[in-house]
Design a protein around this motif. Structure first.
Motif, PDB file in Angstrom:
ATOM      1  N   UNK A 118      -8.107   0.840  -5.079  1.00 18.80           N
ATOM      2  CA  UNK A 118      -7.142   1.805  -5.630  1.00 18.80           C
ATOM      3  C   UNK A 118      -6.017   1.055  -6.343  1.00 18.80           C
ATOM      4  N   UNK A 119      -5.551  -0.026  -5.716  1.00 15.70           N
ATOM      5  CA  UNK A 119      -4.450  -0.789  -6.314  1.00 15.70           C
ATOM      6  C   UNK A 119      -4.889  -1.565  -7.547  1.00 15.70           C
ATOM      7  N   UNK A 120      -6.129  -2.086  -7.545  1.00 17.74           N
ATOM      8  CA  UNK A 120      -6.582  -2.939  -8.651  1.00 17.74           C
ATOM      9  C   UNK A 120      -7.348  -2.178  -9.728  1.00 17.74           C
ATOM     10  N   UNK A 121      -7.756  -0.976  -9.420  1.00 21.03           N
ATOM     11  CA  UNK A 121      -8.472  -0.187 -10.421  1.00 21.03           C
ATOM     12  C   UNK A 121      -9.849  -0.748 -10.704  1.00 21.03           C
ATOM     13  N   UNK A 122     -10.184  -0.809 -11.971  1.00 19.29           N
ATOM     14  CA  UNK A 122     -11.519  -1.253 -12.375  1.00 19.29           C
ATOM     15  C   UNK A 122     -11.728  -2.760 -12.223  1.00 19.29           C
ATOM     16  N   UNK A 171       0.830  -1.212   0.000  1.00 22.12           N
ATOM     17  CA  UNK A 171       0.000   0.000   0.000  1.00 22.12           C
ATOM     18  C   UNK A 171       0.862   1.258   0.000  1.00 22.12           C
ATOM     19  N   UNK A 172       1.932   1.256   0.787  1.00 24.03           N
ATOM     20  CA  UNK A 172       2.826   2.421   0.796  1.00 24.03           C
ATOM     21  C   UNK A 172       3.501   2.614  -0.563  1.00 24.03           C
ATOM     22  N   UNK A 173       3.889   1.538  -1.175  1.00 22.47           N
ATOM     23  CA  UNK A 173       4.494   1.614  -2.506  1.00 22.47           C
ATOM     24  C   UNK A 173       3.492   2.176  -3.515  1.00 22.47           C
ATOM     25  N   UNK A 225      -1.208  11.142  -9.389  1.00 20.00           N
ATOM     26  CA  UNK A 225      -2.570  11.306  -8.878  1.00 20.00           C
ATOM     27  C   UNK A 225      -2.507  11.614  -7.379  1.00 20.00           C
ATOM     28  N   UNK A 226      -2.124  12.827  -7.002  1.00 20.42           N
ATOM     29  CA  UNK A 226      -1.929  13.149  -5.589  1.00 20.42           C
ATOM     30  C   UNK A 226      -3.192  12.960  -4.737  1.00 20.42           C
ATOM     31  N   UNK A 227      -4.360  13.206  -5.278  1.00 18.98           N
ATOM     32  CA  UNK A 227      -5.606  13.023  -4.513  1.00 18.98           C
ATOM     33  C   UNK A 227      -5.835  11.543  -4.207  1.00 18.98           C
ATOM     34  N   UNK A 228      -5.584  10.700  -5.181  1.00 21.54           N
ATOM     35  CA  UNK A 228      -5.738   9.248  -4.983  1.00 21.54           C
ATOM     36  C   UNK A 228      -4.692   8.761  -3.978  1.00 21.54           C
ATOM     37  N   UNK A 229      -3.478   9.284  -4.037  1.00 23.58           N
ATOM     38  CA  UNK A 229      -2.429   8.913  -3.070  1.00 23.58           C
ATOM     39  C   UNK A 229      -2.861   9.317  -1.662  1.00 23.58           C
ATOM     40  N   UNK A 230      -3.436  10.505  -1.559  1.00 23.75           N
ATOM     41  CA  UNK A 230      -3.913  10.975  -0.252  1.00 23.75           C
ATOM     42  C   UNK A 230      -5.040  10.083   0.261  1.00 23.75           C
ATOM     43  N   UNK A 231      -5.986   9.725  -0.615  1.00 26.88           N
ATOM     44  CA  UNK A 231      -7.074   8.814  -0.217  1.00 26.88           C
ATOM     45  C   UNK A 231      -6.525   7.457   0.240  1.00 26.88           C
ATOM     46  N   UNK A 232      -5.523   6.969  -0.485  1.00 31.24           N
ATOM     47  CA  UNK A 232      -4.895   5.690  -0.119  1.00 31.24           C
ATOM     48  C   UNK A 232      -4.327   5.761   1.293  1.00 31.24           C
ATOM     49  N   UNK A 233      -3.624   6.837   1.590  1.00 32.38           N
ATOM     50  CA  UNK A 233      -3.030   6.990   2.925  1.00 32.38           C
ATOM     51  C   UNK A 233      -4.102   7.172   4.007  1.00 32.38           C
ATOM     52  N   UNK A 234      -5.204   7.849   3.675  1.00 28.77           N
ATOM     53  CA  UNK A 234      -6.302   7.990   4.641  1.00 28.77           C
ATOM     54  C   UNK A 234      -6.917   6.628   4.960  1.00 28.77           C
TER      55      UNK A 234
END
Length: 171
Positions: free
Chosen positions: A157-161, A101-103, A112-121
């Motif tokens: 987020x990691x697997x997408x669609x 997840x961190x990677x 995609x900074x917003x998606x990265x932020x969501x991932x960390x949240x």
């Protein structure tokens, strides 16, 4: 215990011997005016026999109780071992998921900074729920669903669609 058992067995032996001698006298039409020393042998025999029987039964009951206690201890130890194995497995799986997840978040920071932020949240939520669960043996259904949702959001987020999910739960 043993003294009382011997006393009871001897008394029972005297009663049985006296009864057998009385029955013998009645059947053989001999007169027995009183229980004399001829009852000593049978009384002693039945007393020893009763002692052996009662002592053996008492030992068997004690052994059965010890076996029951050992079985309870075995079941408890088996349960504790299973819980320890589960915690060990969780400890092995969770770091792998954490690093992946961190990677993923690092890879998304520039594109995609917003998606990265969501991932960390979601990761923060997942870790918070996971840590609170390790401190208690029980959790609420809401806490379980929050944990599952955080995990699924990260996986999505990691697997997408390739991953789509929905959670349907009454409030």
């Amino acid at each position: 215990g043993l003294l009382a058992t011997n006393a009871a067995a001897t008394a029972l032996g005297l009663l049985l011997a006296g009864g057998f001698i009385g029955i013998y006298a009645w059947l053989s039409e001999h007169e027995v005016e009183s229980l004399d020393w001829s009852t000593a042998g049978p009384s002693l025999f039945f007393g020893v026999l009763g002692t052996v029987v009662f002592t053996t039964m008492a030992r068997m009951l004690r052994m059965r109780e010890k076996l029951s206690q050992a079985e309870v201890q075995r079941v408890v130890a088996e349960r504790e071992l299973t819980q320890a194995q589960l915690k060990t497995l969780q400890a092995q799986i969770e770091p792998h998921f954490l690093f992946n997840t961190l990677t993923t978040a690092i890879g998304l920071i520039h594109t995609q900074p917003t998606v990265a932020e969501d991932t960390l949240k979601h990761l923060t939520s997942l870790l918070r729920n996971s840590l609170s669960r390790t401190r208690t043996e029980q959790s609420t259904l809401i806490e379980e669903f929050e944990l599952i949702e955080a995990y699924l959001e990260i996986s999505k987020i990691r697997m997408g669609t390739r991953l789509d999910y929905s959670i349907d739960c009454d409030p």
